[in-house]
Design an enzyme around this catalytic site. Structure first.
Site, PDB file in Angstrom:
ATOM      1  N   THR A   1      -0.664  11.718   0.115  1.00  0.00           N
ATOM      2  CA  THR A   1      -1.612  12.440  -0.717  1.00  0.00           C
ATOM      3  C   THR A   1      -2.156  13.647   0.038  1.00  0.00           C
ATOM      4  O   THR A   1      -2.458  14.681  -0.562  1.00  0.00           O
ATOM      5  CB  THR A   1      -2.749  11.508  -1.167  1.00  0.00           C
ATOM      6  N   ALA A   2      -2.258  13.532   1.357  1.00  0.00           N
ATOM      7  CA  ALA A   2      -2.719  14.662   2.174  1.00  0.00           C
ATOM      8  C   ALA A   2      -1.807  15.871   1.978  1.00  0.00           C
ATOM      9  O   ALA A   2      -2.276  17.008   1.794  1.00  0.00           O
ATOM     10  CB  ALA A   2      -2.760  14.253   3.645  1.00  0.00           C
TER      11      ALA A   2
ATOM     12  N   LYS B   1       0.874  -1.171   0.000  1.00  0.00           N
ATOM     13  CA  LYS B   1       0.000   0.000   0.000  1.00  0.00           C
ATOM     14  C   LYS B   1       0.908   1.217   0.000  1.00  0.00           C
ATOM     15  O   LYS B   1       1.964   1.218   0.630  1.00  0.00           O
ATOM     16  CB  LYS B   1      -0.862  -0.019   1.279  1.00  0.00           C
ATOM     17  N   LEU B   2       0.502   2.268  -0.704  1.00  0.00           N
ATOM     18  CA  LEU B   2       1.246   3.523  -0.644  1.00  0.00           C
ATOM     19  C   LEU B   2       0.334   4.654  -1.053  1.00  0.00           C
ATOM     20  O   LEU B   2      -0.743   4.432  -1.620  1.00  0.00           O
ATOM     21  CB  LEU B   2       2.503   3.480  -1.504  1.00  0.00           C
ATOM     22  N   SER B   3       0.739   5.875  -0.746  1.00  0.00           N
ATOM     23  CA  SER B   3      -0.015   7.050  -1.160  1.00  0.00           C
ATOM     24  C   SER B   3       0.103   7.215  -2.670  1.00  0.00           C
ATOM     25  O   SER B   3       1.164   6.953  -3.246  1.00  0.00           O
ATOM     26  CB  SER B   3       0.540   8.307  -0.487  1.00  0.00           C
TER      27      SER B   3
ATOM     28  N   HIS C   1      -7.004   9.172   8.042  1.00  0.00           N
ATOM     29  CA  HIS C   1      -7.481   7.929   8.668  1.00  0.00           C
ATOM     30  C   HIS C   1      -8.550   8.200   9.730  1.00  0.00           C
ATOM     31  O   HIS C   1      -9.362   9.110   9.593  1.00  0.00           O
ATOM     32  CB  HIS C   1      -6.310   7.144   9.253  1.00  0.00           C
TER      33      HIS C   1
END
Length: 281
Positions: free
Chosen positions: A113-114, A55-57, A152
């Site tokens: 991404t934030a 998983k990754l941004s 989250h």
């Protein structure tokens, strides 16, 4: 065949991967060595090519698409799911259009991404301090930072702690683009053979479908890794981040990702991508 797999301990990821790693579905001869890390640690591991699947941004993916391809299943996209910019000093809420450039912002990682979205909405906010996403609320309450960029499950808890929302960056993105917000994806190392890559994509899809069909099956696993969350908050978190795009991106999911990368390139946030990003054409 054993493959290394990295994802976060957050409820959406444990919900997605429970059936896969606990053999609730047929894994077709594959075994997985699992690594649980926060999103920015996963981003950094991807930069080093440390894992077979991770998983990754989506922001981080732009920097590693030469090493990894994006799977069609397992992603987190959606509407109303974006990061929030929050504060302790309520007066800052009223002045969100003119936030001072000297304000210190706690961010959950450079490649999240934030942080990408905050850079689009508030490019002048450059006084940033990277920290684990779960520490941002405490840092605000202790006045170690002025603003906090939260992701989250913290979007469900900040108000109860006396913190205040300045802006929902997901809403900002939706108003700017009309697209779902791409938060994180599942990528696989390009060095693996094509048959294995396609098998992993197929298995993750089956794992998500199993989770939707049996939503309580993963409860013990989710609770084991959640941050002191009630069952209600855990499933709110899952409902927010796991949806049809997690089963497969589809036309609309791919459009959202393409718009994000196009915008990032136009604003000089990332360099032009030289590789086809999707595993499945």
């Amino acid at each position: 065949m054993k493959l290394s797999l990295g994802f976060s301990p957050c409820p959406n990821d444990t919900f997605i991967f429970d059936a896969l790693i606990h053999h609730k579905i047929d894994t077709e001869g594959l075994e997985f060595e699992v690594f649980f890390d926060d999103v920015e640690t996963l981003n950094q591991k991807a930069m080093r090519g440390a894992l077979d699947i991770t998983k990754l941004s989506f922001h981080a993916f732009a920097y590693v698409c030469d090493q990894y391809a994006l799977l069609d299943s397992g992603s987190a996209l959606g509407f109303g799911v974006g990061p929030l910019l929050i504060c302790h000093n309520e007066n800052l809420v009223k002045s969100k259009g003119s936030l001072d450039a000297t304000l210190k912002v706690g961010i959950p990682g450079r490649y999240t991404t934030a942080n990408f979205l905050m850079g689009i909405a508030f490019p002048h906010l450059t006084n940033k301090q990277e920290m684990i996403f779960s520490e941002i609320e405490s840092a605000l309450l202790e006045d170690k930072i002025d603003l906090g960029l939260i992701i989250h499950e913290n979007r469900f808890t900040y108000a109860d702690k006396g913190l205040h929302k300045i802006i929902d960056l997901g809403n900002y993105w939706e108003q700017e683009t009309g697209c779902a917000i791409p938060l994180g994806g599942i990528v696989i190392n390009r060095s693996l053979d094509q048959a294995t890559k396609e098998k992993v994509n197929r298995l993750i899809k089956k794992s998500v479908e199993y989770a939707f069909a049996n939503p309580k099956s993963a409860l013990e696993f989710i609770r084991q890794h959640a941050q002191e969350m009630s069952e209600e908050v855990m499933y709110k978190h899952i409902d927010l981040y796991v949806n049809q795009y997690s089963i497969e991106l589809g036309i609309e999911g791919r459009k959202a990702i393409d718009v994000m990368f196009k915008m990032a390139q136009e604003k000089g946030i990332i360099s032009p991508l030289k590789q086809k990003i999707y595993l499945i054409a």
